[in-house]
Design a protein around this motif. Structure first.
Motif, PDB file in Angstrom:
ATOM      1  N   LYS A  51      72.805 -45.871  34.471  1.00  0.00           N
ATOM      2  CA  LYS A  51      71.781 -46.063  33.623  1.00  0.00           C
ATOM      3  C   LYS A  51      70.549 -45.585  34.027  1.00  0.00           C
ATOM      4  CE  LYS A  51      74.232 -49.830  30.889  1.00  0.00           C
ATOM      5  NZ  LYS A  51      74.787 -50.986  31.108  1.00  0.00           N
ATOM      6  N   LYS A  52      70.080 -46.004  35.286  1.00  0.00           N
ATOM      7  CA  LYS A  52      68.749 -45.705  35.749  1.00  0.00           C
ATOM      8  C   LYS A  52      68.611 -44.152  35.789  1.00  0.00           C
ATOM      9  CE  LYS A  52      65.771 -48.267  37.772  1.00  0.00           C
ATOM     10  NZ  LYS A  52      64.628 -48.541  37.503  1.00  0.00           N
ATOM     11  N   LEU A  53      69.803 -43.433  36.409  1.00  0.00           N
ATOM     12  CA  LEU A  53      69.628 -42.024  36.566  1.00  0.00           C
ATOM     13  C   LEU A  53      69.709 -41.387  35.254  1.00  0.00           C
ATOM     14  CD1 LEU A  53      71.658 -41.648  39.837  1.00  0.00           C
ATOM     15  CD2 LEU A  53      69.283 -41.527  39.731  1.00  0.00           C
ATOM     16  N   GLU A  54      70.213 -41.846  34.679  1.00  0.00           N
ATOM     17  CA  GLU A  54      70.102 -41.505  32.936  1.00  0.00           C
ATOM     18  C   GLU A  54      68.552 -41.069  32.234  1.00  0.00           C
ATOM     19  OE1 GLU A  54      72.917 -43.507  30.886  1.00  0.00           O
ATOM     20  OE2 GLU A  54      74.606 -42.451  31.346  1.00  0.00           O
ATOM     21  N   THR A  55      67.653 -41.999  32.959  1.00  0.00           N
ATOM     22  CA  THR A  55      66.482 -42.027  32.427  1.00  0.00           C
ATOM     23  C   THR A  55      65.603 -40.839  33.278  1.00  0.00           C
ATOM     24  OG1 THR A  55      65.629 -43.522  34.148  1.00  0.00           O
ATOM     25  CG2 THR A  55      66.413 -44.348  31.984  1.00  0.00           C
ATOM     26  N   LYS A  56      64.444 -40.641  32.528  1.00  0.00           N
ATOM     27  CA  LYS A  56      63.440 -39.648  33.251  1.00  0.00           C
ATOM     28  C   LYS A  56      62.903 -40.074  34.591  1.00  0.00           C
ATOM     29  CE  LYS A  56      64.236 -36.404  30.246  1.00  0.00           C
ATOM     30  NZ  LYS A  56      65.105 -35.612  30.385  1.00  0.00           N
ATOM     31  N   GLY A  57      63.221 -39.461  35.615  1.00  0.00           N
ATOM     32  CA  GLY A  57      62.630 -39.742  37.054  1.00  0.00           C
ATOM     33  C   GLY A  57      61.285 -39.648  37.177  1.00  0.00           C
ATOM     34  N   GLY A  58      60.820 -38.488  36.617  1.00  0.00           N
ATOM     35  CA  GLY A  58      59.294 -38.191  37.077  1.00  0.00           C
ATOM     36  C   GLY A  58      59.106 -38.237  38.339  1.00  0.00           C
ATOM     37  N   GLY A  59      59.995 -37.619  39.156  1.00  0.00           N
ATOM     38  CA  GLY A  59      59.738 -37.556  40.565  1.00  0.00           C
ATOM     39  C   GLY A  59      59.869 -38.553  41.380  1.00  0.00           C
TER      40      GLY A  59
END
Length: 160
Positions: A51-59
């Motif tokens: 779920k977390k890695l499916e979101t934009k990481g933004g670096g």
């Protein structure tokens, strides 16, 4: 992102950093990475990792406190691919990964205790963006982490 070494950062910024105990093996082709910390605390359940890695990481760097379990993997090649696709700078796992041969061909930076071929369970259990403590340091969300093959440094503020 400018290139750096943790040794130089340590020497040039006396008293700024904490250094994690050197427990982690390096995986992936990206040997140096850094960014704001985002955390997960879970145990043998990687549902929240996806779920977390499916979101934009933004670096950002995803720090996963898996309780140090060596009984199953929390990250594999599919999750490493998601991290790349969504611009996560790297992943630190207090636990295991799998598919290490594939991950080692990818332009991703991963640190983990070891490898294990066993899948984790999927119960959607865990905590998101809370301080997590392992390796003798506390990873605090929105603080900064700097990683290379020599080690892992933490600071409250960005130094690069």
């Amino acid at each position: 992102m400018s290139m750096f070494t943790t040794a130089d950062l340590w020497d040039e910024n006396i008293g700024i950093f904490e250094c994690a105990t050197p427990l982690f093996k390096s995986f992936g082709n990206k040997k140096t990475f850094s960014g704001k910390i985002s955390t997960l605390k879970l145990f043998e359940d990687n549902s929240l990792v996806r779920k977390k890695l499916e979101t934009k990481g933004g670096g950002k760097v995803l720090v996963i406190d898996g309780g140090g379990s060596l009984r199953c993997a929390l990250v594999g090649d599919q999750l490493a691919t998601l991290a790349l696709k969504n611009n996560w700078s790297g992943i630190i796992v207090n636990g295991c990964i799998r598919d290490s041969e594939l991950i080692n061909t990818m332009d991703v930076g991963v640190r983990a205790l070891n490898t294990c071929p066993v899948k984790s369970v999927k119960r959607n259990m865990g905590e998101n963006d809370i301080p997590v403590n392992f390796g003798g340091v506390t990873f605090v969300p929105d603080h900064y982490v700097y990683v290379d093959t020599d080690g892992i440094l933490l600071s409250e503020h960005a130094v690069l």
